[in-house]
Design a protein around this motif. Sequence first.
Motif, PDB file in Angstrom:
ATOM      1  N   UNK A   1       0.838  -1.211   0.000  1.00  0.00           N
ATOM      2  CA  UNK A   1       0.000   0.000   0.000  1.00  0.00           C
ATOM      3  C   UNK A   1       0.862   1.246   0.000  1.00  0.00           C
ATOM      4  N   UNK A   2       1.912   1.232   0.804  1.00  0.00           N
ATOM      5  CA  UNK A   2       2.831   2.384   0.851  1.00  0.00           C
ATOM      6  C   UNK A   2       3.484   2.571  -0.512  1.00  0.00           C
ATOM      7  N   UNK A   3       3.884   1.478  -1.144  1.00  0.00           N
ATOM      8  CA  UNK A   3       4.511   1.573  -2.459  1.00  0.00           C
ATOM      9  C   UNK A   3       3.528   2.110  -3.508  1.00  0.00           C
ATOM     10  N   UNK A   4       2.278   1.678  -3.441  1.00  0.00           N
ATOM     11  CA  UNK A   4       1.267   2.196  -4.364  1.00  0.00           C
ATOM     12  C   UNK A   4       1.076   3.702  -4.169  1.00  0.00           C
ATOM     13  N   UNK A   5       1.012   4.124  -2.927  1.00  0.00           N
ATOM     14  CA  UNK A   5       0.865   5.562  -2.639  1.00  0.00           C
ATOM     15  C   UNK A   5       2.088   6.315  -3.139  1.00  0.00           C
ATOM     16  N   UNK A   6       3.285   5.780  -2.899  1.00  0.00           N
ATOM     17  CA  UNK A   6       4.514   6.435  -3.357  1.00  0.00           C
ATOM     18  C   UNK A   6       4.528   6.504  -4.883  1.00  0.00           C
ATOM     19  N   UNK A   7       4.051   5.494  -5.535  1.00  0.00           N
ATOM     20  CA  UNK A   7       4.011   5.472  -7.007  1.00  0.00           C
ATOM     21  C   UNK A   7       3.062   6.547  -7.525  1.00  0.00           C
ATOM     22  N   UNK A   8       1.889   6.690  -6.887  1.00  0.00           N
ATOM     23  CA  UNK A   8       0.928   7.709  -7.320  1.00  0.00           C
ATOM     24  C   UNK A   8       1.453   9.108  -7.072  1.00  0.00           C
ATOM     25  N   UNK A   9       2.097   9.304  -5.926  1.00  0.00           N
ATOM     26  CA  UNK A   9       2.603  10.630  -5.568  1.00  0.00           C
ATOM     27  C   UNK A   9       3.775  11.013  -6.466  1.00  0.00           C
ATOM     28  N   UNK A  10       4.689  10.079  -6.687  1.00  0.00           N
ATOM     29  CA  UNK A  10       5.900  10.402  -7.446  1.00  0.00           C
ATOM     30  C   UNK A  10       5.662  10.355  -8.948  1.00  0.00           C
ATOM     31  N   UNK A  11       4.672   9.628  -9.361  1.00  0.00           N
ATOM     32  CA  UNK A  11       4.415   9.496 -10.792  1.00  0.00           C
ATOM     33  C   UNK A  11       5.360   8.529 -11.470  1.00  0.00           C
ATOM     34  N   UNK A  12       6.250   7.951 -10.741  1.00  0.00           N
ATOM     35  CA  UNK A  12       7.166   6.981 -11.311  1.00  0.00           C
ATOM     36  C   UNK A  12       6.487   5.607 -11.377  1.00  0.00           C
ATOM     37  N   UNK A  13       6.851   4.867 -12.403  1.00  0.00           N
ATOM     38  CA  UNK A  13       6.311   3.513 -12.526  1.00  0.00           C
ATOM     39  C   UNK A  13       7.181   2.567 -11.699  1.00  0.00           C
ATOM     40  N   UNK A  14       6.561   1.880 -10.801  1.00  0.00           N
ATOM     41  CA  UNK A  14       7.295   0.930  -9.959  1.00  0.00           C
ATOM     42  C   UNK A  14       6.731  -0.469 -10.182  1.00  0.00           C
ATOM     43  N   UNK A  15       7.635  -1.419 -10.079  1.00  0.00           N
ATOM     44  CA  UNK A  15       7.199  -2.813 -10.182  1.00  0.00           C
ATOM     45  C   UNK A  15       6.852  -3.296  -8.773  1.00  0.00           C
ATOM     46  N   UNK A  16       5.566  -3.289  -8.453  1.00  0.00           N
ATOM     47  CA  UNK A  16       5.107  -3.683  -7.114  1.00  0.00           C
ATOM     48  C   UNK A  16       4.498  -5.078  -7.217  1.00  0.00           C
ATOM     49  N   UNK A  17       5.161  -6.053  -6.628  1.00  0.00           N
ATOM     50  CA  UNK A  17       4.604  -7.414  -6.712  1.00  0.00           C
ATOM     51  C   UNK A  17       3.358  -7.540  -5.845  1.00  0.00           C
ATOM     52  N   UNK A  18       2.439  -8.305  -6.335  1.00  0.00           N
ATOM     53  CA  UNK A  18       1.216  -8.569  -5.574  1.00  0.00           C
ATOM     54  C   UNK A  18       1.522  -9.654  -4.526  1.00  0.00           C
ATOM     55  N   UNK A  19       0.712  -9.674  -3.509  1.00  0.00           N
ATOM     56  CA  UNK A  19       0.867 -10.690  -2.474  1.00  0.00           C
ATOM     57  C   UNK A  19       0.389 -12.023  -3.078  1.00  0.00           C
ATOM     58  N   UNK A  20       1.274 -13.008  -3.162  1.00  0.00           N
ATOM     59  CA  UNK A  20       0.851 -14.276  -3.764  1.00  0.00           C
ATOM     60  C   UNK A  20      -0.237 -14.953  -2.937  1.00  0.00           C
ATOM     61  N   UNK A  21      -1.128 -15.622  -3.638  1.00  0.00           N
ATOM     62  CA  UNK A  21      -2.218 -16.335  -2.958  1.00  0.00           C
ATOM     63  C   UNK A  21      -1.678 -17.433  -2.055  1.00  0.00           C
ATOM     64  N   UNK A  22      -0.513 -17.953  -2.408  1.00  0.00           N
ATOM     65  CA  UNK A  22       0.037 -19.039  -1.590  1.00  0.00           C
ATOM     66  C   UNK A  22       0.365 -18.574  -0.183  1.00  0.00           C
ATOM     67  N   UNK A  23       0.635 -17.284  -0.013  1.00  0.00           N
ATOM     68  CA  UNK A  23       0.860 -16.777   1.346  1.00  0.00           C
ATOM     69  C   UNK A  23      -0.461 -16.671   2.103  1.00  0.00           C
ATOM     70  N   UNK A  24      -1.510 -16.319   1.380  1.00  0.00           N
ATOM     71  CA  UNK A  24      -2.805 -16.181   2.036  1.00  0.00           C
ATOM     72  C   UNK A  24      -3.455 -17.542   2.277  1.00  0.00           C
TER      73      UNK A  24
END
Length: 145
Positions: A101-124
Amino acid sequence: MASPQQSARSGSDGDPRYANLDERKRKRMISNRESARRSRAKKQNRLDELLGQINQLQNDNNTIMRKIDGATHMFVGAASQNNVLRAQLTELTDRLHSLNSVLHIAQEVSGLAMDIPEVPDTLLEPWKLPCPTHPITASFNLNMF
């Protein structure tokens, strides 16, 4: 008059015809006593065998109960450790979600494209993990039982 020995030999009323009957009766009494003695000895031996079996079964039962107690203790320990690991998994998964969530917010604020991995279902849902290619080794005392 006949002597006591003669009357014992010739029957209870002094008649020689009853001598064989009295002798057979005496032999039968002796035989019955011997048979009763053997029967009592046989009963005593059977009782001793049964008491020995009782002791052996009680010892076996105690051994099995100790093994059950040990297995129960191991199960409780494993279940407790499993609960701790599940709590840690939940905590780490929540942290990962928060960091994403922090990375998504940082990406929106900075406008930079970041590769944010999703939480794998295997962890859930760890029970849906694919089968590992390497065998999982565990130390367990197989000689316990």
